[in-house]
Scaffold this motif. Structure first.
Motif, PDB file in Angstrom:
ATOM      1  N   PRO A  43       0.823  -1.221   0.000  1.00  0.00           N
ATOM      2  CA  PRO A  43       0.000   0.000   0.000  1.00  0.00           C
ATOM      3  C   PRO A  43       0.858   1.273   0.000  1.00  0.00           C
ATOM      4  O   PRO A  43       1.757   1.413   0.830  1.00  0.00           O
ATOM      5  CB  PRO A  43      -0.824  -0.113   1.284  1.00  0.00           C
ATOM      6  N   ALA A  44       0.554   2.163  -0.925  1.00  0.00           N
ATOM      7  CA  ALA A  44       1.404   3.346  -1.101  1.00  0.00           C
ATOM      8  C   ALA A  44       0.950   4.483  -0.201  1.00  0.00           C
ATOM      9  O   ALA A  44      -0.209   4.876  -0.208  1.00  0.00           O
ATOM     10  CB  ALA A  44       1.376   3.795  -2.549  1.00  0.00           C
ATOM     11  N   LEU A  45       1.875   4.983   0.605  1.00  0.00           N
ATOM     12  CA  LEU A  45       1.607   6.177   1.409  1.00  0.00           C
ATOM     13  C   LEU A  45       1.823   7.405   0.546  1.00  0.00           C
ATOM     14  O   LEU A  45       1.046   8.324   0.517  1.00  0.00           O
ATOM     15  CB  LEU A  45       2.603   6.246   2.571  1.00  0.00           C
ATOM     16  N   HIS A  46       2.950   7.380  -0.144  1.00  0.00           N
ATOM     17  CA  HIS A  46       3.328   8.525  -0.971  1.00  0.00           C
ATOM     18  C   HIS A  46       4.155   8.031  -2.148  1.00  0.00           C
ATOM     19  O   HIS A  46       4.893   7.058  -2.032  1.00  0.00           O
ATOM     20  CB  HIS A  46       4.149   9.516  -0.128  1.00  0.00           C
ATOM     21  N   ARG A  47       3.972   8.697  -3.307  1.00  0.00           N
ATOM     22  CA  ARG A  47       4.799   8.340  -4.467  1.00  0.00           C
ATOM     23  C   ARG A  47       5.494   9.599  -4.966  1.00  0.00           C
ATOM     24  O   ARG A  47       4.844  10.610  -5.197  1.00  0.00           O
ATOM     25  CB  ARG A  47       3.935   7.809  -5.616  1.00  0.00           C
ATOM     26  N   GLU A  48       6.806   9.516  -5.106  1.00  0.00           N
ATOM     27  CA  GLU A  48       7.552  10.640  -5.685  1.00  0.00           C
ATOM     28  C   GLU A  48       8.126  10.165  -7.030  1.00  0.00           C
ATOM     29  O   GLU A  48       8.730   9.108  -7.108  1.00  0.00           O
ATOM     30  CB  GLU A  48       8.688  11.056  -4.736  1.00  0.00           C
ATOM     31  N   TYR A  49       7.912  10.962  -8.081  1.00  0.00           N
ATOM     32  CA  TYR A  49       8.331  10.539  -9.421  1.00  0.00           C
ATOM     33  C   TYR A  49       9.588  11.266  -9.877  1.00  0.00           C
ATOM     34  O   TYR A  49       9.718  12.475  -9.690  1.00  0.00           O
ATOM     35  CB  TYR A  49       7.210  10.816 -10.432  1.00  0.00           C
TER      36      TYR A  49
END
Lengths: 373, 417
Positions: free
Chosen positions: A159-165
């Protein structure tokens, strides 16, 4: 019952016992389905005088006429009307042209279940909330690149809390987000939650190189993982020694080698291959890898270099049953690996073509522009 | 040189260039002499391996070494300068005036060579042209440089140390825009070798006060009308095998003066036999990566021939594909060529679209039609008409892409009383 259901839902993705016959039958069904629903494919089969009865054993699978990824880049083959396609994707097309593929709901359903089985086996499914660094493009409305969807898809396996690209969507294009990534990593390192870095190996390399140059050495949560897939893209000159690469990852992020995973996949062959602890891509029960002679495309014995091709019955929306990639590889007997997985494995030996071709002839795109009427 | 040294030199480039301009004491004759000494030094025993290392076959390497020796020789340089610059300019009284005028060829000043790595040692030959015209030269090495250029430059400097003041070599990648801009702003002209994207990048990067001399990528083909003899077609096959179709003057394919696809197909079948024969006498290294690529391309073409009007003819290590359209395309290279229809009535309309991308046509036709075809082909962007065998062979004083390179690196100074 759809034979694919039986095949793709099996618990152990590497247990070939009891699945040989099932695989063969599923492939035959798949070829028959495409022959019936894709007239172009039927014509290709006909031009090879191919008959389904030719594949009466696993050894004969190579006889299913093989289609190069280059063909999909230049031609769109489809066994279903466009409206039945649930997702569409294009290959990243490093060398220019791109393949366009589409998958129907059922294929997608089996694909996702297979991925869950497969990743569970490799202990890559986690329920712990996770922070992500995506070393690739942010999903957007203006592109359908398969690699973006894969990278995004992978962020669903914990489960993703935060995604930085690394490449941020600007609405019309992308911009490099080096600062954002650096800040996110430092922020993540202060949290107790695991971090996953997902994307192209070349971008991973540039990230850790930059961190090292800036003397940044982080200690991410011990459950953190690095999931790499895809080629080195336009940075093939920078391709480096694997061990050195993992040492650098450990030095800069504190992630151990056993938590680094390398994937192999292709838009035209959307199945997962992940390197085992000994660095080998074992072939799961969902497909068969056949190495073909670089001149005749006939199968070569294990241990010999040739073009890497696959047979798999996963996709019904397009005839992707028998596909030859432009990667050169060698297949070895699985037992020789010693990692505990007994299916055969392949080792990549580079891309077909000339490394940095030396030419001063105008290329097709230069001439096409002039030739456009 | 370390990266830091190189960066420091780049920072001081304007000053260094200015100092070189002020000193300016290298004569063209000492450049010619240095080249001559180097030419005489070059020999198979010591230098053949340098060419073999770039992947050439032994025969090809021998031929290339002889060619390099010839190009560096004093006679060649002198003849070339004479042909390209013409009779010396001088003093005269212009029409309708009563003043005395003196005209002289002078160097542009400082040339930045953005060399492509597509031809072995190309960067150094670009610099030598700059030296022969008295220019100061900044060389940006190509990303995949094989080191030959720097080696040759070092040898030249050993022979004539003054050359060192006229040559500045940098190894910054093209994507280091700041570095390239710095080099360009220190130059009077940028000499760019490469494809459309390299040329466009330089056009965007250089200031309007900097001249851009473009040597872009080109495409070449053979045009066959009426009964071509086997001997003439042998020449085309020779060019295909000798160059592996990688040069801008290599034959990519053959246009046949017909609108019948059947004729194109039968010509393709005939040419395959000729090509196969030539391939056997000029074997290539068997590179599995290259074979794999060609196999995939030809196999894809074969699959496509089920739905498009084309025929694929393959033999050992070569192929000929017959298409029914008149489009000019690059071939798959490495001894794989195409054949297409192009009736003479359509020739001008079809070829004019490619403007400056055209280079050389090998013309095979009846003697009585030759003038008419030459006139027609000259109206397109082509710059050279020759026979198949000579397509990629040069000669002393041959124009480059339709121009004399040495003239482009110079200006005509006018002095009046």
């Amino acid at each position: 019952m759809d034979l694919r259901r039986k095949l793709f839902l099996r618990k152990n993705p590497y247990d070939l016992r009891k699945t040989g016959d099932l695989f063969l039958k599923a492939v035959r069904n798949d070829v028959a389905f495409h022959a019936e629903n894709c007239p172009e494919y039927a014509q290709i089969l006909k031009s090879f005088d191919f008959s389904i009865d030719d594949i009466d054993s696993e050894e004969m699978l190579y006889k299913v006429p093989v289609i190069p990824t280059l063909y999909y880049k230049r031609n769109y083959l489809c066994s279903m009307p466009e409206k039945k396609l649930a997702v569409k994707a294009t290959s990243s097309g490093t060398k220019g042209s791109q393949s366009r593929v589409g998958f129907d709901k059922k294929t997608l359903f089996y694909g996702i279940l297979m991925m869950i089985r497969y990743l569970t086996f490799h202990k890559l499914i986690s329920l712990l909330p996770t922070n992500y660094i995506v070393l690739g493009y942010e999903p957007s409305k203006h592109t359908q690149m398969g690699a973006i969807k894969t990278a995004y898809g992978i962020t669903k396996f914990a489960p993703a809390l935060h995604r930085e690209y690394a490449l941020k969507d600007t609405g019309t294009g992308y911009e490099l987000n080096n600062e954002g990534i650096k800040k996110a990593l430092i922020r993540y390192s202060k949290s107790r939650l695991p971090v996953r870095l997902v994307g192209f190996p070349s971008y991973m390399y540039f990230l850790i190189k930059t961190l090292k140059e800036n003397q940044i050495s982080l200690k991410l949560n011990s459950n953190s993982k690095v999931l790499l897939g895809g080629g080195w893209k336009q940075f093939s000159d920078e391709e480096i020694d694997r061990n050195l690469f993992f040492e650098l990852i450990h030095y800069t992020l504190g992630i151990e080698k056993h938590n680094c995973f390398e994937f192999y996949s292709a838009v035209e062959h959307p199945l997962p291959y992940v390197k085992c602890k000994n660095g080998h891509f074992h072939v799961p029960i969902y497909s068969r890898a056949i190495i073909r002679d670089v001149k005749t495309l006939e199968p070569v014995p294990p241990g010999c270099v040739g073009l890497l091709s696959f047979v798999s019955p996963l996709v019904s929306s397009m005839p992707l049953t028998s596909v030859v990639t432009d990667d050169l590889a060698v297949v070895y007997d699985g037992e020789s690996c010693g990692c505990g997985i007994s299916t055969p494995y392949f080792e990549l030996k580079g891309r077909a073509g000339v490394n940095q071709i030396k030419t001063c002839t105008s290329d097709a795109s230069e001439l096409a522009r002039k030739g456009a009427k | 040189m370390t990266d830091e040294d190189s960066y420091a030199e780049l920072e001081r480039l304007d000053t260094l260039i200015f100092e070189a301009r002020e000193k300016a004491s290298l004569s063209v004759s000492s450049v010619i002499n240095a080249c001559e000494v180097l030419s005489r030094t070059l020999n198979e025993c010591d230098h053949l391996h340098l060419l073999l290392d770039t992947g050439m076959t032994e025969n090809k390497a021998r031929k290339e070494l002889q060619l390099v020796k010839q190009i560096l020789s004093k006679e060649y340089s002198e003849n070339r300068i004479k042909t390209e610059l013409g009779t010396p300019l001088g003093c005269f009284t212009p029409y309708g005036e009563n003043i005395s005028v003196r005209q002289e060829w002078k160097p542009l000043g400082v040339l930045l060579h953005i060399a492509a790595g597509n031809v072995d040692a190309l960067p150094v030959f670009s610099v030598i042209e700059g030296l022969l015209t008295g220019n100061i030269n900044i060389l940006k090495l190509p990303g995949n440089d094989d080191g030959l250029s720097v080696l040759i430059l070092q040898e030249l400097i050993k022979i004539e140390p003054l050359i060192a003041q006229y040559v500045f070599v940098f190894d910054y990648p093209s994507h280091n825009v700041e570095a390239v801009k710095k080099m360009a702003s220190a130059s009077d002209a940028v000499v760019v070798w490469g494809g459309d994207s390299a040329v466009s990048a330089v056009r965007n990067m250089a200031n309007p006060d900097t001249r851009i001399i473009e040597w872009g990528h080109k495409v070449s083909f053979a045009y066959v009308s009426d009964n071509a003899s086997d001997n003439e077609l042998d020449g085309v096959a020779y060019n295909i095998c000798d160059t592996n179709q990688v040069f801008c003057n290599s034959c990519q394919g053959i246009f046949v003066d017909t609108d019948s696809f059947d004729e194109v197909v039968s010509f393709a079948e005939r040419f395959l036999l000729i090509l196969e024969h030539m391939v056997e006498s000029m074997p290539n290294d068997n590179d599995p990566y290259l074979s794999a690529q060609n196999t995939l391309e030809l196999y894809t073409e074969r699959l496509e021939s089920a739905k498009y009007r084309k025929r694929v003819f393959t033999a050992n290590n070569c192929s000929v594909i017959a298409y029914d359209d008149m489009t000019l395309t690059p071939s798959y290279m490495y001894r794989n060529c195409w054949v297409r229809p192009l009736p003479r009535g359509r020739l001008l309309a079809e070829l004019c679209q490619y403007k400056n991308h055209l280079n050389t046509a090998a013309l095979i036709c009846n003697e009585r039609d030759k003038d008419a075809f030459e006139t027609l082909l000259s109206k397109t962007g082509l710059v050279r008409i020759t026979n198949g065998k000579r397509m990629s062979e040069g000669y002393c004083g041959m124009p480059h892409d339709g121009e004399f390179s040495l003239r482009r690196y110079m200006k005509i100074m006018s002095y009046e009383d």
